[in-house]
Motif scaffolding. Structure first.
Motif, mmCIF file in Angstrom:
data_model
loop_
_atom_site.group_PDB
_atom_site.id
_atom_site.type_symbol
_atom_site.label_atom_id
_atom_site.label_comp_id
_atom_site.label_asym_id
_atom_site.label_seq_id
_atom_site.Cartn_x
_atom_site.Cartn_y
_atom_site.Cartn_z
ATOM 1 N N ASN A 285 24.783 57.133 82.240
ATOM 2 C CA ASN A 285 25.084 55.776 82.701
ATOM 3 C C ASN A 285 26.194 55.122 81.882
ATOM 4 O O ASN A 285 27.034 54.404 82.433
ATOM 5 N N ILE B 156 29.024 54.367 92.068
ATOM 6 C CA ILE B 156 28.299 54.460 90.798
ATOM 7 C C ILE B 156 27.350 55.655 90.823
ATOM 8 O O ILE B 156 27.321 56.482 89.897
ATOM 9 N N TYR C 224 22.433 47.157 84.167
ATOM 10 C CA TYR C 224 21.435 48.234 84.065
ATOM 11 C C TYR C 224 21.427 48.829 82.661
ATOM 12 O O TYR C 224 20.358 49.073 82.082
ATOM 13 N N LEU C 225 22.614 49.042 82.107
ATOM 14 C CA LEU C 225 22.695 49.619 80.767
ATOM 15 C C LEU C 225 22.113 48.663 79.732
ATOM 16 O O LEU C 225 21.439 49.087 78.791
ATOM 17 N N GLN D 273 26.383 48.073 86.784
ATOM 18 C CA GLN D 273 26.057 49.128 85.831
ATOM 19 C C GLN D 273 25.934 48.585 84.420
ATOM 20 O O GLN D 273 25.139 49.084 83.619
ATOM 21 N N GLY E 76 29.454 56.582 82.883
ATOM 22 C CA GLY E 76 29.868 56.015 84.159
ATOM 23 C C GLY E 76 30.413 54.610 84.010
ATOM 24 O O GLY E 76 31.374 54.219 84.671
ATOM 25 N N LEU E 77 29.803 53.815 83.130
ATOM 26 C CA LEU E 77 30.211 52.425 82.956
ATOM 27 C C LEU E 77 31.627 52.296 82.429
ATOM 28 O O LEU E 77 32.352 51.370 82.821
ATOM 29 N N ILE F 173 28.065 50.544 94.852
ATOM 30 C CA ILE F 173 26.805 51.227 94.548
ATOM 31 C C ILE F 173 26.927 52.722 94.819
ATOM 32 O O ILE F 173 26.505 53.560 94.003
ATOM 33 N N TYR G 235 34.478 51.604 84.807
ATOM 34 C CA TYR G 235 34.554 50.268 85.406
ATOM 35 C C TYR G 235 34.866 49.208 84.357
ATOM 36 O O TYR G 235 35.705 48.326 84.589
ATOM 37 N N ASN H 146 27.641 59.203 88.583
ATOM 38 C CA ASN H 146 26.557 59.672 87.725
ATOM 39 C C ASN H 146 26.103 61.078 88.113
ATOM 40 O O ASN H 146 25.851 61.927 87.248
ATOM 41 N N GLN I 152 30.928 46.506 90.276
ATOM 42 C CA GLN I 152 30.422 47.709 89.606
ATOM 43 C C GLN I 152 30.192 47.453 88.121
ATOM 44 O O GLN I 152 29.201 47.928 87.546
ATOM 45 N N THR I 153 31.095 46.724 87.494
ATOM 46 C CA THR I 153 30.939 46.410 86.071
ATOM 47 C C THR I 153 29.683 45.579 85.838
ATOM 48 O O THR I 153 28.921 45.832 84.897
#
Length: 308
Positions: A35, A84, A215-216, A212, A38-39, A81, A42, A88, A208-209
């Motif tokens: 994750n 993302i 979530y992080l 994610q 992936g972040l 979404i 973005y 991942n 997206q930023t």
């Protein structure tokens, strides 16, 4: 201003930038979670995406910002979404197999994009283009089995492996991203398709930023310190990701989605170079043959478009 001829160079540049970005992101993956890796595309790509839009508005569009319909947010959210999750899954595929194989599995997105674009957008391809897509998928299968002679049962076992499942699922979600991005550009009241693409990019990367990043912060808060420590490499990922996405989004806005994704398969040729020279991964003859088969599929698909 309708730019109907820009899609081909934009797509070729996008393929090169994506291969480069994925190779760099693979190195970040050694120190970051899935994750977090992936972040970074973005988080560090957001300033680049907005800078591209501002520069385009100032220098090209004469600073006349078009009206935006509210539905753009819905389609941008769906695209964000899907991308993302696809990113991942692709990073996870790299963990199961090497860089080339992970990319190859995800390149089934060309076939999946053609089907989705036909069903959802009504975009049609010629029989020769479909043959080109099938040839590319055959190249993916060659890459996936490493040149081994296996029967149908063995092939099913290979496709049931985690790397294949993650890669193919990533391809499907990338295909969904393409369709959603294309649909989002319809919600910008402008005849300038590049402007519409850059607006959709800026909105999508911002969403997206937030998603994610939240979530992080909720589940893997300790990763932020590692992201900060890796800013030199992560910054490269963000820069390449936004530049590549700008080219992809421009392609989607100015040409059929399936055609852009088919031509985008040239990424596997750039992947060959980055894998061998940048990541120092050994390349088998069968892998090279598979990549060339994919490239031949791109040529067939282009021939089938009657491009002129």
């Amino acid at each position: 201003m309708i730019t109907s001829s820009i899609w081909l160079p934009a797509t070729l540049i996008a393929g090169a930038l994506q291969a480069w970005r994925t190779a760099v992101q693979q190195r970040v993956r050694a120190t970051l979670s899935v994750n977090a890796a992936g972040l970074v595309r973005y988080l560090f790509g957001l300033p680049v995406a907005w800078a591209l839009l501002v520069l385009y508005e100032k220098l090209i569009a004469a600073d006349t910002f078009p009206a935006i319909h509210p539905m753009l947010l819905l389609f941008a959210l769906a695209a964000g979404i899907a991308q993302i999750l696809a990113t991942n899954l692709l990073i996870m595929a790299f963990g199961y197999r090497n860089f080339i194989a992970g990319t190859a599995y995800s390149k089934t997105e060309a076939l999946q994009s053609a089907i989705l674009a036909l069903v959802l957008l009504g975009e049609r391809l010629s029989p020769l283009s479909w043959l080109g897509i099938s040839t590319g998928v055959a190249g993916v299968l060659v890459l996936s089995v490493g040149g081994q002679r296996i029967g149908p049962g063995g092939l099913l076992r290979v496709l049931g492996q985690p790397a294949a499942i993650c890669g193919i699922a990533a391809g499907f979600l990338f295909a969904m991203t393409s369709v959603a991005v294309k649909r989002a550009t319809f919600e910008v009241a402008s005849d300038d398709k590049i402007e519409a693409a850059l607006i959709v990019l800026a909105v999508t990367v911002f969403l997206q930023t937030l998603m994610q990043g939240a979530y992080l912060f909720w589940r893997e808060r300790e990763q932020f310190a590692k992201i900060a420590a890796s800013w030199r490499v992560s910054g490269q990922v963000g820069l390449l990701a936004s530049l590549g996405s700008a080219c992809w989004f421009t392609g989607f806005a100015t040409a059929p989605v399936a055609l852009v994704r088919i031509v985008g398969q040239v990424e596997v040729l750039f992947t060959l170079g980055f894998s061998h020279f940048y990541l120092r991964e050994k390349l088998a003859r069968t892998e090279a043959a598979g990549l060339l088969l994919v490239a031949f599929g791109v040529i067939l698909a282009l021939a089938g478009t009657g491009l002129r």
